[in-house]
Design an enzyme around this catalytic site. Structure first.
Site, short mmCIF file in Angstrom:
data_model
loop_
_atom_site.label_atom_id
_atom_site.label_comp_id
_atom_site.label_asym_id
_atom_site.label_seq_id
_atom_site.Cartn_x
_atom_site.Cartn_y
_atom_site.Cartn_z
N ASP A 3 22.74 15.54 -45.10
CA ASP A 3 22.05 15.89 -46.34
C ASP A 3 20.57 15.57 -46.11
OD1 ASP A 3 21.33 16.62 -48.86
OD2 ASP A 3 22.78 15.35 -49.91
C1 BGC Z 1 21.05 17.63 -51.98
C2 BGC Z 1 21.85 18.68 -51.25
C3 BGC Z 1 20.98 19.87 -50.99
C4 BGC Z 1 19.75 19.44 -50.20
C5 BGC Z 1 18.80 20.58 -49.87
C6 BGC Z 1 19.74 17.32 -51.29
O1 BGC Z 1 18.93 16.53 -52.10
O2 BGC Z 1 21.81 16.46 -52.11
O3 BGC Z 1 22.97 19.04 -52.00
O4 BGC Z 1 21.69 20.86 -50.31
O5 BGC Z 1 19.04 18.48 -50.97
O6 BGC Z 1 18.16 21.02 -51.01
#
Ligand code: BGC
Length: 798
Positions: free
Chosen positions: A291
Site C-alpha cells: 500500500d
Molecule cells: C490506500 C489504498 C490506495 C492507495 C493509492 C492508500 O492510501 O490505502 O487503498 O489504493 O492509497 O491511492
C-alpha cells in the site's frame, strides 16, 4: 469515436525521461546495444540477466506519486507530472527500462470506479461511480457483479490504465470501520466470491486488478502503525479466506499488502504471508505491491517477496542497492521480485500498445450502475405493504440526503463522477411528485451550509475531509402542512465515511435532530393515517432500533453510486422488486458487536514517531479477542438477537422452499443438496438462497452455523419454480485446526440448513448427513503465530 493511440515508441520516450533521472551510472552488462534482450522477444530470464542492479532496484520501487498541492519527500515532481500525462489522476506508475523494452505501467484506484482527476490533457475526465462494495455484495449475484467488472474494466482500458487498485475485501469486523463501504461483508465466502466476480470482469478487458488490503486491515485508526494481534485460526477462516477464494477463482494480476502489522510484523515484511501462503499455498501467479508508503524496511519487504514498493522513493532504491552490495539481500531474491513484475508487464495494455480512446462509454455504464444498485438494495421493513408506492402519489420528502445523495465514500475510494442523481430527482423521473416547498427549503439550507464550509483542494480534502452538513431542523409547522397535502412521507438518513478515520460510536446512532425529524414526521403523518418510509443512504451499519417503530417501511440503499436516486425510485415505485440481502448484520446496540470492546484498540502515545508523509505515527495494538466469532457467527452462537440478521431482506413477493434432497446420507468426496424455490406471491421476483452448515463439535469449538454456499434465482414469475443444486467438498466442511496446521473436516453429523437468512426462523428446510472419518482437506505450514498467547472468545460447552 475518436481514437487517441499513444504509440509504444512515444511511451518509450516518456519512459526514458522518467526512468533515466533516477538510474545512477553503473557498468552495463557487456552486450552491445543492438543485441540487448528485449522483453517479449527474449525470455524474462535473459532480460533479467541483462539488467543492472540499479535497474532492478528501480523496477521494484515505483516512480512516485503526484497529487496537486502535496509535496512528498524524496520525489521529483517533474517526473510525476510526466506520469500524470498519460492518466490524469493515476495513483502510481512503475519505472521502465527502455533499453530492454520494459515500459512503465500505470495503476490507479479504486474499488468504486476508475480514479481520474477532472482535468488533464486539456480536457475534463469523469468515470462511473459504481454502487460501493457493501451494496454490490448485497446483491449476492456474482453474474451481476461480473458485468459491473466488465464495464468498470472497459473504462480503465479506455483511459489507458494498466491496473485498477481494487477491489477492497477486508472483513467488516466492526460497524465503525471507516472503509467498510469499500469492503463487502462480515463473511469471507460472500466476500471472496463477489471479489472474484469483479476481478474476473475487470480483467476480461486485459486490465489488471489489485485485491487489497492483504490482510487483517479492519480499521483506519492508526492504520500505519497498528499491530493486529490475531489467532492463526481467525486469520485462516475469516481474514484470509476471502483473499484465498479470490486468488483461486480469479488470479488477480496483483495483491496489495496492507499498512498494519500482523502479530508484530508489517504484512509487507512477512515472508509467511506473502510467499508461503499467498504464492506457494494458494498458487498466486501475479505480483505483490505495498500500500502507498506501507511498511518500513525495503530490504525485509524484498526478502518477504513483496515485489513492488509503492509509490516508491529514491531512498528505497538506494537501500535495496546497498543491501545487495553489502550482502544483506541475495540478488536472487531481487530477481524473483523483478520476474514477478515483468510477467505482469508483459500482459499489460501499455506493453501490448493497446489503443485507448480516453472516451469510455459512460452513458451505457450508467445504466449498468443503476441496474446493479436496483438488484442490491435491501428492503428491511415493509409493514402492511407500504411499498411499493402507488403511482402518482404526492410525496413529502425530508432529510438533507434526499436532496444531496451520498453516492460513495471519501478517500481513494472516491470517484470523480459527472453527476449524482439525488433521491428527489429520482422520484421526479419516476413520476412520483414531491413538494416544491420542501425542495426549496432543503436546497437553500444545503447551499447555506456548503458556503460555510467550502471544499478544500484534493489533497487537503483527502487528508481531512470537510465534515458533512448536519441534518436540517425543519420547522414542525412545515411537517404538519405536508401531512395535510401529501399522500406519503419519505425521510432519507445519510452517513458518509472514508479513508484515514473510523466512525465514532455517536455516528452509529442517529443524532437528536434526525430522531426528532423521524418522530415528528411519523406523528404528523400517522395522525392522518398516512405512511412513513425511511431510506438509509449510509456508508456503514447504523442503529435502527431507536427509531424504526416510527417507520412503516425501511429501505437500505447503502451508497448507491451516481445513479442512486433513480435506483431508489425504481424500488420505491415497484418498477423493480427488491432482491438484495444483508451481507452484514445490523445489531440492536453497538455494544452487542463482538469486537466493540476491542475496537480500535489501544495506543502507546509515549512511543510516537514520525511516520508516513511526515505524519505522527502512534504505535497501537488491537487484539481480535472474538476470534472466529465475527458477525452472525457470533450472534447465532452466543444467542444475541440482532436487529436484522445476516442474509435478511424482504421482497414484494413471497417464496416457498421445497424438496431439499441430499445426494447421499453419508459424505464421501462431495455431497450435493438440491432445493426447489417457488414464487408464491403476486409479482415477479428473485430470491437469494443460502446454504448454512452446522458442523459437529469435537476437538474444536464451531460457530452455530456457517454460510457454505449461496445462489440467486432468476426472475421468477408468480407460480414459477427453480431448482438449485449446491455441491460441498471437504474444504466446505473443514475448520482450521491450529495444532495440526491443517484444514480438517471432523467426523460426525452435519446439518444442512437452507433458507432466506442466517436466522433460524428464516431457515426453510434442513437435512443431515454423516461423515464417518476425519478428512484432512489441506495441510499447511505453521505460519502467522501470535508472539504471545492470548485468550480468545469460546462458547461454553454444553
Ligand atoms: C490506500 C489504498 C490506495 C492507495 C493509492 C492508500 O492510501 O490505502 O487503498 O489504493 O492509497 O491511492
Amino acid at each position: 469515436m475518436r481514437i487517441i493511440c499513444l504509440p509504444f515508441a512515444r511511451l518509450r520516450a516518456w519512459a526514458i525521461t522518467t526512468a533515466t533521472a533516477v538510474t545512477t551510472a553503473t557498468a552495463m552488462p557487456a552486450q552491445a546495444q543492438n543485441t540487448l534482450p528485449q522483453l517479449g522477444k527474449n525470455s524474462t530470464a535473459e532480460v533479467i540477466a541483462a539488467m543492472t542492479l540499479e535497474e532492478k532496484a528501480n523496477l521494484v520501487v515505483g516512480n512516485g506519486f503526484y497529487i496537486p498541492g502535496a509535496n512528498f519527500p524524496g520525489m521529483n515532481s517533474a517526473q510525476l507530472n510526466e506520469a500524470q500525462k498519460k492518466v490524469p489522476g493515476a495513483s502510481g506508475v512503475t519505472r521502465g527500462v527502455p533499453r530492454l523494452g520494459i515500459p512503465p505501467i500505470v495503476v490507479t484506484d479504486g474499488p468504486a470506479g476508475v480514479h481520474v482527476f477532472n482535468t488533464g490533457k486539456g480536457r475534463v475526465y469523469y468515470a462511473t461511480a459504481w454502487p460501493v462494495g457493501t451494496l454490490l455484495a448485497s446483491s449476492w449475484d456474482t453474474a451481476l457483479v461480473r458485468r459491473v467488472g466488465v464495464a468498470f474494466g472497459s473504462e480503465a482500458k479506455e483511459y489507458g490504465v494498466d491496473i485498477i487498485l481494487g477491489p477492497g475485501l477486508n472483513i467488516h469486523r466492526n460497524p465503525l470501520g471507516g472503509r467498510n463501504f469499500e469492503y463487502y461483508s462480515e463473511d469471507p465466502l460472500i466476500t471472496g466470491n463477489i471479489a472474484a466476480a469483479l476481478v474476473n470482469g475487470i480483467q476480461s478487458n486485459g486490465v489488471g486488478t489489485s485485491i487489497k488490503h492483504f490482510a487483517a486491515n479492519n480499521q483506519e485508526t492508526d492504520r500505519n502503525s497498528v499491530n493486529t494481534v490475531v489467532s492463526e485460526r481467525a486469520l485462516r477462516e475469516i481474514y484470509l479466506k476471502g483473499f484465498e477464494i479470490a486468488v483461486k477463482q480469479a488470479q488477480p494480476w496483483t495483491v496489495m499488502t496492507s499498512y498494519n502489522l500482523i502479530n508484530g510484523v508489517y504484512t509487507s515484511e512477512r515472508p509467511d504471508l506473502v510467499t508461503t501462503i499467498l504464492k506457494n499455498e494458494w498458487g498466486f501467479k501475479g505480483f505483490v505491491m505495498t500500500d502507498w508508503f506501507g511498511g518500513k524496511d525495503p530490504v525485509a519487504q524484498m526478502k518477504a517477496g513483496n515485489n513492488l514498493l509503492m509509490p516508491g522513493t529514491a531512498d528505497q532504491v538506494k537501500k535495496i542497492v546497498d543491501a545487495v552490495k553489502g550482502g544483506q539481500l541475495d540478488e536472487k531474491a531481487l530477481d524473483r521480485n523483478v520476474e514477478g513484475i515483468l510477467n505482469i508487464v508483459l500482459q499489460s495494455g501499455t506493453f501490448k500498445a493497446d489503443k485507448y480512446s480516453d472516451q469510455p462509454d459512460l452513458t451505457k455504464d450508467a445504466q449498468i450502475a443503476r441496474e446493479a444498485a436496483d438488484e442490491s438494495m435491501v428492503l428491511l421493513k415493509n409493514n402492511n405493504n407500504t411499498l411499493p408506492i402507488a403511482a402518482n402519489s404526492h410525496i413529502a420528502l425530508f432529510g438533507i440526503n434526499a436532496f444531496n445523495l451520498i453516492a460513495g465514500g471519501t478517500g481513494s475510494g472516491d470517484v470523480n463522477r459527472l453527476y449524482t442523481v439525488s433521491l428527489a430527482e429520482g422520484l421526479f423521473h419516476a413520476g412520483l411528485m414531491e413538494d416544491g416547498a420542501l425542495y426549496t427549503a432543503y436546497n437553500e439550507y444545503i447551499a447555506q451550509e456548503n458556503a460555510k464550509h467550502p471544499k478544500k483542494g484534493f489533497f487537503e480534502e483527502f487528508m481531512n475531509p470537510t465534515p458533512p452538513i448536519q441534518e436540517y431542523p425543519i420547522a414542525p409547522d412545515m411537517i404538519t402542512r405536508q401531512a395535510a397535502i401529501a399522500d406519503i412521507a419519505i425521510i432519507s438518513i445519510g452517513r458518509n465515511s472514508g479513508e484515514g478515520t473510523d466512525r465514532k460510536v455517536s455516528e452509529f446512532y442517529l443524532g437528536e435532530t434526525e430522531k426528532q425529524l423521524i418522530a415528528n414526521v411519523a406523528a404528523a403523518f400517522h395522525a392522518k393515517n398516512k405512511k412513513v418510509i425511511v431510506v438509509l443512504n449510509i456508508a456503514g451499519v447504523t442503529d435502527v432500533t431507536q427509531w424504526e417503530d416510527n417507520a412503516d417501511a425501511v429501505l437500505l440503499a447503502w451508497q448507491p453510486g451516481l445513479e442512486g436516486g433513480n435506483a431508489i425510485a425504481d424500488i420505491l415505485s415497484g418498477k423493480v422488486n427488491p432482491s438484495g440481502k444483508l451481507a452484514t448484520t445490523f445489531p440492536v446496540h453497538y455494544d452487542d458487536v463482538p469486537s466493540a470492546k476491542n475496537f480500535p484498540g489501544k495506543e502507546f502515545p509515549e512511543k510516537a514517531t514520525t511516520g508516513m508523509l511526515g505524519m505522527k505515527a502512534i504505535p497501537a495494538e488491537v487484539t481480535y479477542e472474538e476470534g472466529i466469532y465475527v458477525g452472525y457467527r457470533y450472534y447465532n452462537t452466543f444467542g444475541v438477537k440482532p436487529a436484522y440478521p445476516f442474509g435478511y431482506g424482504l421482497s414484494y413477493t413471497t417464496f416457498g422452499y421445497s424438496d431439499l434432497k441430499l445426494s447421499s446420507p453419508t459424505f464421501t468426496n462431495t455431497i450435493s443438496a438440491s432445493i426447489t424455490v417457488t414464487n408464491t406471491g403476486k409479482v415477479a421476483g428473485k430470491e437469494v438462497v443460502q446454504l448454512y452448515l452446522t458442523a459437529p463439535v469435537h476437538k474444536l469449538d464451531k460457530p452455530a452455523e456457517e454460510l457454505r454456499a449461496f445462489a440467486k434465482t432468476s426472475l421468477l414469475k408468480p407460480g414459477e419454480s427453480q431448482t438449485l443444486t449446491f455441491t460441498l467438498t471437504p474444504a466446505d466442511l473443514a475448520s482450521y485446526n491450529t495444532t495440526a496446521s491443517a484444514w480438517i473436516a471432523d467426523a460426525g453429523k452435519y446439518t444442512v440448513k437452507i433458507g432466506a437468512s442466517s436466522d433460524d426462523i428464516d431457515i426453510k428446510q434442513t437435512a443431515t448427513f454423516n461423515l464417518a472419518k476425519d478428512i484432512v482437506a489441506e495441510k499447511d505450514e505453521k505460519t502467522l503465530t501470535p508472539q504471545t498467547p492470548f485468550t480468545e472468545l469460546k462458547p461454553v460447552k454444553k
